[in-house]
Write a protein that holds these residues in place. Structure first.
Motif, mmCIF file in Angstrom:
data_model
loop_
_atom_site.group_PDB
_atom_site.id
_atom_site.type_symbol
_atom_site.label_atom_id
_atom_site.label_comp_id
_atom_site.label_asym_id
_atom_site.label_seq_id
_atom_site.Cartn_x
_atom_site.Cartn_y
_atom_site.Cartn_z
ATOM 1 N N ILE A 112 11.729 -32.199 -45.600
ATOM 2 C CA ILE A 112 10.491 -31.499 -45.272
ATOM 3 C C ILE A 112 10.676 -30.983 -43.848
ATOM 4 C CG2 ILE A 112 8.003 -31.708 -44.953
ATOM 5 C CD1 ILE A 112 8.138 -34.150 -46.877
ATOM 6 N N PRO A 113 10.629 -29.679 -43.625
ATOM 7 C CA PRO A 113 10.904 -29.160 -42.283
ATOM 8 C C PRO A 113 9.869 -29.639 -41.263
ATOM 9 C CG PRO A 113 10.151 -27.398 -43.735
ATOM 10 C CD PRO A 113 10.290 -28.626 -44.578
ATOM 11 N N THR A 114 10.344 -30.012 -40.084
ATOM 12 C CA THR A 114 9.420 -30.473 -39.038
ATOM 13 C C THR A 114 8.463 -29.361 -38.612
ATOM 14 O OG1 THR A 114 11.045 -29.965 -37.333
ATOM 15 C CG2 THR A 114 11.001 -32.233 -38.162
ATOM 16 N N ALA A 115 8.903 -28.112 -38.722
ATOM 17 C CA ALA A 115 8.049 -26.979 -38.342
ATOM 18 C C ALA A 115 6.853 -26.819 -39.272
ATOM 19 C CB ALA A 115 8.869 -25.692 -38.301
ATOM 20 N N ILE A 116 6.772 -27.616 -40.333
ATOM 21 C CA ILE A 116 5.610 -27.545 -41.217
ATOM 22 C C ILE A 116 4.332 -27.853 -40.437
ATOM 23 C CG2 ILE A 116 5.626 -29.934 -42.050
ATOM 24 C CD1 ILE A 116 5.025 -28.682 -44.888
ATOM 25 N N GLY A 117 4.461 -28.572 -39.356
ATOM 26 C CA GLY A 117 3.312 -28.874 -38.509
ATOM 27 C C GLY A 117 2.712 -27.650 -37.846
ATOM 28 N N LEU A 118 3.410 -26.530 -37.903
ATOM 29 C CA LEU A 118 2.914 -25.269 -37.335
ATOM 30 C C LEU A 118 2.168 -24.416 -38.358
ATOM 31 C CD1 LEU A 118 6.075 -24.313 -35.259
ATOM 32 C CD2 LEU A 118 3.963 -25.387 -34.431
ATOM 33 N N VAL A 119 2.189 -24.827 -39.628
ATOM 34 C CA VAL A 119 1.502 -24.079 -40.689
ATOM 35 C C VAL A 119 0.041 -24.538 -40.674
ATOM 36 C CG1 VAL A 119 1.535 -23.433 -43.129
ATOM 37 C CG2 VAL A 119 3.678 -24.024 -41.977
ATOM 38 N N SER A 120 -0.689 -24.061 -39.693
ATOM 39 C CA SER A 120 -2.022 -24.587 -39.372
ATOM 40 C C SER A 120 -3.062 -24.377 -40.464
ATOM 41 C CB SER A 120 -2.525 -23.971 -38.069
ATOM 42 O OG SER A 120 -2.632 -22.569 -38.207
ATOM 43 N N THR A 121 -2.812 -23.477 -41.406
ATOM 44 C CA THR A 121 -3.768 -23.212 -42.482
ATOM 45 C C THR A 121 -3.608 -24.176 -43.660
ATOM 46 O OG1 THR A 121 -2.253 -21.604 -43.453
ATOM 47 C CG2 THR A 121 -3.926 -20.769 -41.918
ATOM 48 N N LEU A 122 -2.537 -24.948 -43.705
ATOM 49 C CA LEU A 122 -2.219 -25.791 -44.860
ATOM 50 C C LEU A 122 -3.193 -26.963 -44.973
ATOM 51 C CD1 LEU A 122 -0.198 -26.019 -47.188
ATOM 52 C CD2 LEU A 122 1.249 -27.416 -45.704
ATOM 53 N N GLY A 123 -3.895 -27.018 -46.116
ATOM 54 C CA GLY A 123 -4.880 -28.067 -46.334
ATOM 55 C C GLY A 123 -4.593 -28.930 -47.545
ATOM 56 N N SER A 124 -3.673 -28.480 -48.415
ATOM 57 C CA SER A 124 -3.352 -29.233 -49.625
ATOM 58 C C SER A 124 -1.913 -28.926 -50.007
ATOM 59 C CB SER A 124 -4.304 -28.847 -50.759
ATOM 60 O OG SER A 124 -3.982 -29.543 -51.942
ATOM 61 N N LEU A 125 -1.084 -29.973 -50.060
ATOM 62 C CA LEU A 125 0.325 -29.818 -50.405
ATOM 63 C C LEU A 125 0.677 -30.819 -51.488
ATOM 64 C CD1 LEU A 125 3.181 -28.643 -49.893
ATOM 65 C CD2 LEU A 125 3.465 -30.428 -48.155
ATOM 66 N N SER A 126 1.169 -30.302 -52.609
ATOM 67 C CA SER A 126 1.603 -31.161 -53.700
ATOM 68 C C SER A 126 3.068 -30.861 -53.989
ATOM 69 C CB SER A 126 0.736 -30.933 -54.933
ATOM 70 O OG SER A 126 0.997 -31.916 -55.892
ATOM 71 N N ALA A 127 3.944 -31.794 -53.641
ATOM 72 C CA ALA A 127 5.389 -31.604 -53.778
ATOM 73 C C ALA A 127 6.040 -32.790 -54.472
ATOM 74 C CB ALA A 127 6.011 -31.376 -52.403
ATOM 75 N N GLY A 128 5.304 -33.452 -55.353
ATOM 76 C CA GLY A 128 5.846 -34.595 -56.075
ATOM 77 C C GLY A 128 6.889 -34.180 -57.104
ATOM 78 N N TRP A 129 7.722 -35.133 -57.488
ATOM 79 C CA TRP A 129 8.758 -34.925 -58.499
ATOM 80 C C TRP A 129 9.694 -33.771 -58.153
ATOM 81 C CZ3 TRP A 129 10.188 -38.377 -61.969
ATOM 82 C CH2 TRP A 129 9.274 -39.314 -62.422
ATOM 83 N N ASN A 130 10.194 -33.770 -56.931
ATOM 84 C CA ASN A 130 11.241 -32.856 -56.522
ATOM 85 C C ASN A 130 12.420 -33.717 -56.073
ATOM 86 O OD1 ASN A 130 10.510 -29.797 -56.447
ATOM 87 N ND2 ASN A 130 8.630 -30.845 -55.869
#
Length: 176
Positions: A112-130
């Motif tokens: 999971i990229p550390t820069a994901i913390g800059l995606v300020s609009t992200l409110g729901s992330l579902s990444a199970g079973w990858n």
């Protein structure tokens, strides 16, 4: 045409029809659980600058997410679960307004990229079973709008970051 829904049908196609790009006023598009297969390509998404909601789940694309889709300027909701997507999560970093992103049951690899913390609009992330690996980045704790986070059934290691406790809007966390 602003709203196009034909999910749960039996329309078979290799990819997504490129003619979709002619629908420049399209706001919502659902072609989930049709019989679409083959690579996702840029062509269907070029010029869909008003597209806000996209549901691709339940098809067999066996490709990465194309850059034309990632760069859609108004896309807030993307559902691409169970589509045999490949590649890494880096595409998320280029999604300007993404709020809800679900891509469970795919073949997304890497960390999971550390820069994901800059995606300020992200409110729901579902990444199970990858096939995500590595640690859960502490930077996820910067996402003030985050309400739901599903990372279950990956090969994540390490500790649950204490920074996730800073997410006052969080209602669901599943990292089992």
């Amino acid at each position: 045409l602003q709203y196009l829904f034909y999910g749960n049908t039996y329309f078979e196609y290799d990819g997504i029809p490129p003619q979709i790009s002619n629908l420049v006023n399209l706001i919502e598009y659902d072609c989930s659980y049709t019989l679409y297969y083959g690579a996702l390509r840029d062509e269907p998404f070029v010029g869909l600058n008003k597209l806000n909601y996209l549901k691709l789940s339940g098809n067999l694309y066996d490709s990465s997410i194309p850059s034309a889709l990632v760069n859609l300027p108004n896309l807030e909701w993307l559902y691409a679960a169970d589509t045999s997507l490949t590649g890494t999560m880096d595409f998320v970093l280029d999604m300007p307004l993404i709020f809800e992103l679900w891509f469970d049951y795919n073949e997304i690899t890497g960390t999971i990229p550390t820069a994901i913390g800059l995606v300020s609009t992200l409110g729901s992330l579902s990444a199970g079973w990858n096939s995500l690996s590595g640690t859960i980045p502490t930077e996820l704790g910067n996402l003030e709008l985050m309400q739901q986070l599903w990372l279950f059934n990956n090969t994540l290691t390490g500790q649950v970051p204490s920074e996730l406790g800073n997410l006052g809007s969080m209602t669901t966390l599943d990292i089992s």
